[in-house]
Design an enzyme around this catalytic site. Structure first.
Site, short mmCIF file in Angstrom:
data_model
loop_
_atom_site.label_atom_id
_atom_site.label_comp_id
_atom_site.label_asym_id
_atom_site.label_seq_id
_atom_site.Cartn_x
_atom_site.Cartn_y
_atom_site.Cartn_z
N GLY A 151 -4.47 11.32 -2.20
CA GLY A 151 -3.31 12.16 -2.97
C GLY A 151 -1.90 11.10 -2.73
O GLY A 151 -2.02 9.96 -2.43
N ASP B 31 0.84 1.27 -10.31
CA ASP B 31 1.98 1.00 -11.13
C ASP B 31 2.10 2.10 -12.18
O ASP B 31 3.23 2.50 -12.38
CB ASP B 31 1.77 -0.28 -11.92
CG ASP B 31 1.43 -1.34 -10.86
OD1 ASP B 31 1.91 -1.61 -9.70
OD2 ASP B 31 0.44 -2.18 -11.00
#
Length: 316
Positions: A225, A252
């Protein structure tokens, strides 16, 4: 508008192969060429989400020309700084089980004049960006403090700044007090000089980066996570993914999701998780569009499972 700065952009060539057999001739089942570099990917994800973005890039040679053309076709405005060297090309091999093998070029060496021009170009860019995202490795020729100089100048102009880098460049940038840093698990461990075995370890490490100057820390923990430690509080979130096709650029995409959702608090973390989870299910370094997102699968909480073992580092 979100402005991105990528001092070491690339052309990313991705080949999908059944398996990576060393010494053999491999037949790709699919291949693609994408604009590459962490900030470049952030701009691509921002544009795919329907927001304005400008990518500031040092570009040289035919690869640089092609990179700018590909970005323009994806709706990204490019502010190019012409350099004498050739923009680098990277190669990624993706096996059927999702295993990635990457070969990244070091990139061209920037002269002192090119370095100064790139810094000045960032400072003078128009558009009044909501965020400036400084991303990726520094090419040969740029000192580790280069990002710190960008942060300092941006803060003087009143802009919020996110930094996604590692090693000495990250350490130096902290002294300029960026609003956000985004390490993955390995980069976070490197920054504090010790391994991170549990989520509690990651929280403590993120708090240390805040004490060194970061306004907030968004840490990608791969399959475990993401963690957000900020003045608004500490949040943890997950977004289950099955299967993983490619995690190139997924971190990104997460940063882009975080910034376009305001860059603060649980809603921004949820957006980051949704974008990262969508990206790993796409080929190569393709960036997700809104139709790829599955926000219902995202879970964000203030109740942290501090004893959660961390399974390893990832770019996601």
């Amino acid at each position: 508008m979100i402005l991105t700065v990528t001092p070491n952009p690339s052309l990313d060539r991705t080949y999908e192969v059944p398996s990576l057999d060393r010494g053999e001739v491999l037949r790709a089942t699919a291949d693609r060429v994408d604009p590459g570099g962490k900030g470049v990917n952030v701009s691509r994800a921002v544009a795919a989400a329907g927001f304005r973005t400008t990518a500031v890039l040092p570009l040289g040679g035919a690869p640089g020309t092609l990179l700018a053309e590909l970005l323009g076709a994806q709706g990204v405005d490019v502010t190019a700084v012409s350099i004498g060297g050739r923009t680098r090309s990277n190669v990624t091999l993706v096996e059927a089980d999702g295993t990635l093998t990457k070969v990244n070029s070091a990139g061209p060496t920037l002269s002192a004049a090119e370095s100064a021009l790139l810094l000045d170009t960032v400072r003078t860019c128009d558009g009044h960006p909501a965020w400036i995202a400084c991303c990726g490795t520094l090419p040969p020729g740029l000192a580790p403090r280069w990002y710190a100089d960008v942060v300092a100048r941006a803060r003087e102009a009143g802009a919020r700044v996110a930094v996604d880098t590692s090693g000495p460049a990250l350490t130096a940038a902290l002294s300029a007090r960026p609003d956000l840093v985004k390490p993955n698990a390995a980069e976070l461990a490197e920054a504090v000089g010790r391994p991170l075995a549990t989520l509690a370890d990651a929280v403590k490490a993120a708090e240390e980066l805040r004490s060194l100057g970061a306004g907030a820390v968004l840490a990608s923990l791969g399959a475990d996570g993401q963690l957000l430690v900020s003045a608004e509080g500490t949040f943890y979130g997950t977004a289950p993914v099955d299967p993983v096709r490619s995690d190139v650029g997924a971190g990104d995409a997460s940063l882009a999701g975080f910034l376009i959702a305001g860059g603060t608090g649980a809603p921004a973390l949820a957006s980051a998780l949704a974008h990262g989870a969508a990206a790993v299910q796409l080929p190569g370094s393709a960036m997700p569009s809104p139709s790829d997102l599955r926000p219902a699968a995202v879970h964000v909480t203030r109740e942290l499972p501090l004893d959660l073992p961390l399974s390893g580092s990832s770019t996601r």
